[in-house]
Each structure stands twice: as structure tokens, then as C-alpha cells.
Scaffold this motif. Structure first.
Motif, mmCIF file in Angstrom:
data_model
loop_
_atom_site.group_PDB
_atom_site.id
_atom_site.type_symbol
_atom_site.label_atom_id
_atom_site.label_comp_id
_atom_site.label_asym_id
_atom_site.label_seq_id
_atom_site.Cartn_x
_atom_site.Cartn_y
_atom_site.Cartn_z
ATOM 1 N N ILE A 15 0.839 -1.201 0.000
ATOM 2 C CA ILE A 15 0.000 0.000 0.000
ATOM 3 C C ILE A 15 0.871 1.247 0.000
ATOM 4 O O ILE A 15 0.637 2.182 -0.771
ATOM 5 C CB ILE A 15 -0.952 -0.010 1.215
ATOM 6 C CG1 ILE A 15 -1.984 -1.134 1.066
ATOM 7 C CG2 ILE A 15 -1.632 1.340 1.393
ATOM 8 C CD1 ILE A 15 -2.781 -1.415 2.324
ATOM 9 N N ASP A 16 1.901 1.270 0.839
ATOM 10 C CA ASP A 16 2.809 2.421 0.895
ATOM 11 C C ASP A 16 3.506 2.649 -0.439
ATOM 12 O O ASP A 16 3.657 3.789 -0.895
ATOM 13 C CB ASP A 16 3.849 2.230 2.001
ATOM 14 C CG ASP A 16 3.245 2.258 3.397
ATOM 15 O OD1 ASP A 16 2.096 2.744 3.553
ATOM 16 O OD2 ASP A 16 3.920 1.787 4.342
ATOM 17 N N ALA A 17 3.925 1.560 -1.095
ATOM 18 C CA ALA A 17 4.597 1.683 -2.391
ATOM 19 C C ALA A 17 3.639 2.221 -3.449
ATOM 20 O O ALA A 17 4.026 3.058 -4.278
ATOM 21 C CB ALA A 17 5.166 0.339 -2.821
ATOM 22 N N ASP A 18 2.392 1.768 -3.431
ATOM 23 C CA ASP A 18 1.396 2.263 -4.391
ATOM 24 C C ASP A 18 1.132 3.752 -4.193
ATOM 25 O O ASP A 18 1.027 4.511 -5.155
ATOM 26 C CB ASP A 18 0.084 1.489 -4.271
ATOM 27 C CG ASP A 18 0.180 0.081 -4.825
ATOM 28 O OD1 ASP A 18 1.143 -0.211 -5.564
ATOM 29 O OD2 ASP A 18 -0.711 -0.737 -4.501
ATOM 30 N N VAL A 19 1.026 4.179 -2.939
ATOM 31 C CA VAL A 19 0.798 5.598 -2.644
ATOM 32 C C VAL A 19 2.001 6.424 -3.086
ATOM 33 O O VAL A 19 1.849 7.480 -3.708
ATOM 34 C CB VAL A 19 0.489 5.806 -1.150
ATOM 35 C CG1 VAL A 19 0.507 7.279 -0.786
ATOM 36 C CG2 VAL A 19 -0.845 5.179 -0.784
ATOM 37 N N ALA A 20 3.199 5.943 -2.801
ATOM 38 C CA ALA A 20 4.407 6.667 -3.215
ATOM 39 C C ALA A 20 4.479 6.794 -4.735
ATOM 40 O O ALA A 20 4.859 7.849 -5.266
ATOM 41 C CB ALA A 20 5.650 5.962 -2.677
ATOM 42 N N ASP A 21 4.108 5.736 -5.458
ATOM 43 C CA ASP A 21 4.095 5.790 -6.926
ATOM 44 C C ASP A 21 3.092 6.821 -7.432
ATOM 45 O O ASP A 21 3.374 7.576 -8.364
ATOM 46 C CB ASP A 21 3.756 4.428 -7.528
ATOM 47 C CG ASP A 21 4.888 3.429 -7.399
ATOM 48 O OD1 ASP A 21 6.016 3.831 -7.054
ATOM 49 O OD2 ASP A 21 4.631 2.230 -7.652
ATOM 50 N N ALA A 22 1.905 6.854 -6.828
ATOM 51 C CA ALA A 22 0.870 7.802 -7.251
ATOM 52 C C ALA A 22 1.318 9.237 -7.004
ATOM 53 O O ALA A 22 1.119 10.119 -7.847
ATOM 54 C CB ALA A 22 -0.435 7.518 -6.522
ATOM 55 N N VAL A 23 1.949 9.496 -5.865
ATOM 56 C CA VAL A 23 2.439 10.842 -5.554
ATOM 57 C C VAL A 23 3.530 11.248 -6.546
ATOM 58 O O VAL A 23 3.546 12.374 -7.045
ATOM 59 C CB VAL A 23 2.952 10.913 -4.100
ATOM 60 C CG1 VAL A 23 3.704 12.199 -3.838
ATOM 61 C CG2 VAL A 23 1.794 10.768 -3.128
ATOM 62 N N ALA A 24 4.419 10.325 -6.869
ATOM 63 C CA ALA A 24 5.483 10.622 -7.832
ATOM 64 C C ALA A 24 4.908 10.950 -9.203
ATOM 65 O O ALA A 24 5.376 11.880 -9.873
ATOM 66 C CB ALA A 24 6.448 9.444 -7.927
ATOM 67 N N GLN A 25 3.879 10.211 -9.630
ATOM 68 C CA GLN A 25 3.247 10.502 -10.919
ATOM 69 C C GLN A 25 2.607 11.880 -10.926
ATOM 70 O O GLN A 25 2.704 12.618 -11.906
ATOM 71 C CB GLN A 25 2.184 9.458 -11.243
ATOM 72 C CG GLN A 25 2.738 8.166 -11.756
ATOM 73 C CD GLN A 25 1.625 7.191 -12.118
ATOM 74 O OE1 GLN A 25 0.490 7.325 -11.676
ATOM 75 N NE2 GLN A 25 1.962 6.197 -12.922
#
Length: 88
Positions: A15-25
Motif C-alpha cells: 500500500i505504501d509503495a502504491d501511494v508513493a508511486d501515485a504521488v510521484a506521478q
């Protein structure tokens, strides 16, 4: 609680990795610089309120909605699919 193929906290890590990816995008897509007075796609005037609310705006609302639809269609691939199947 450990179980089978995954370690403790693996679900939260995903979940943390998915959120970090979304923020980076979102940070990559963030515009900067002066806003345009007319849409670069259809040349329609961009309202002053939109220009002030979104710094560096380049598209009118209609063109931005179309652009967002095409961007959402590209995000259909889950590169963590193999992890997801292990967590079940």
C-alpha cells in the motif's frame, strides 16, 4: 502474523509503495510557469479563475477532461500483480 508466502507487514508495504508511486506521478504531471490565456489544444479561452487556481494551466476544462481520461486508461497495468497473488 506471518503466513505462507509473505512476511509480516507485506500488505502495508505494498500500500505504501502504491501511494508513493501515485504521488510521484502527480508531481511529474504538475505544471509550472505562466498559465496560458487560451487552450493549446482547441484555442478556447481559459477562464481567469482557472488560470489563477492552477499555475501553468495549458488546457481548457473540456480538453483537460479528455486528457485525464486517456491518462487513466494507460494506468490499467498492475506491475505488482505477482505480489498481489502471493498475498491472497
Amino acid at each position: 502474523m506471518a503466513g505462507g508466502w509473505y512476511k509480516d507487514g507485506a500488505v502495508q508495504e505494498q500500500i505504501d509503495a502504491d501511494v508513493a508511486d501515485a504521488v510521484a506521478q502527480l508531481k511529474q504531471r504538475q505544471t509550472s510557469g505562466p498559465s496560458l490565456s487560451h487552450c493549446e489544444e482547441c484555442d478556447a479561452p481559459i477562464p481567469k479563475a482557472r488560470q489563477e487556481a492552477i499555475k501553468g494551466v495549458r488546457l481548457c476544462v473540456a480538453c483537460q477532461e479528455e486528457h485525464d481520461k486517456t491518462m487513466n486508461n494507460r494506468a490499467g497495468f498492475n506491475r505488482r500483480g505477482s505480489k498481489d497473488s502471493q498475498l491472497r
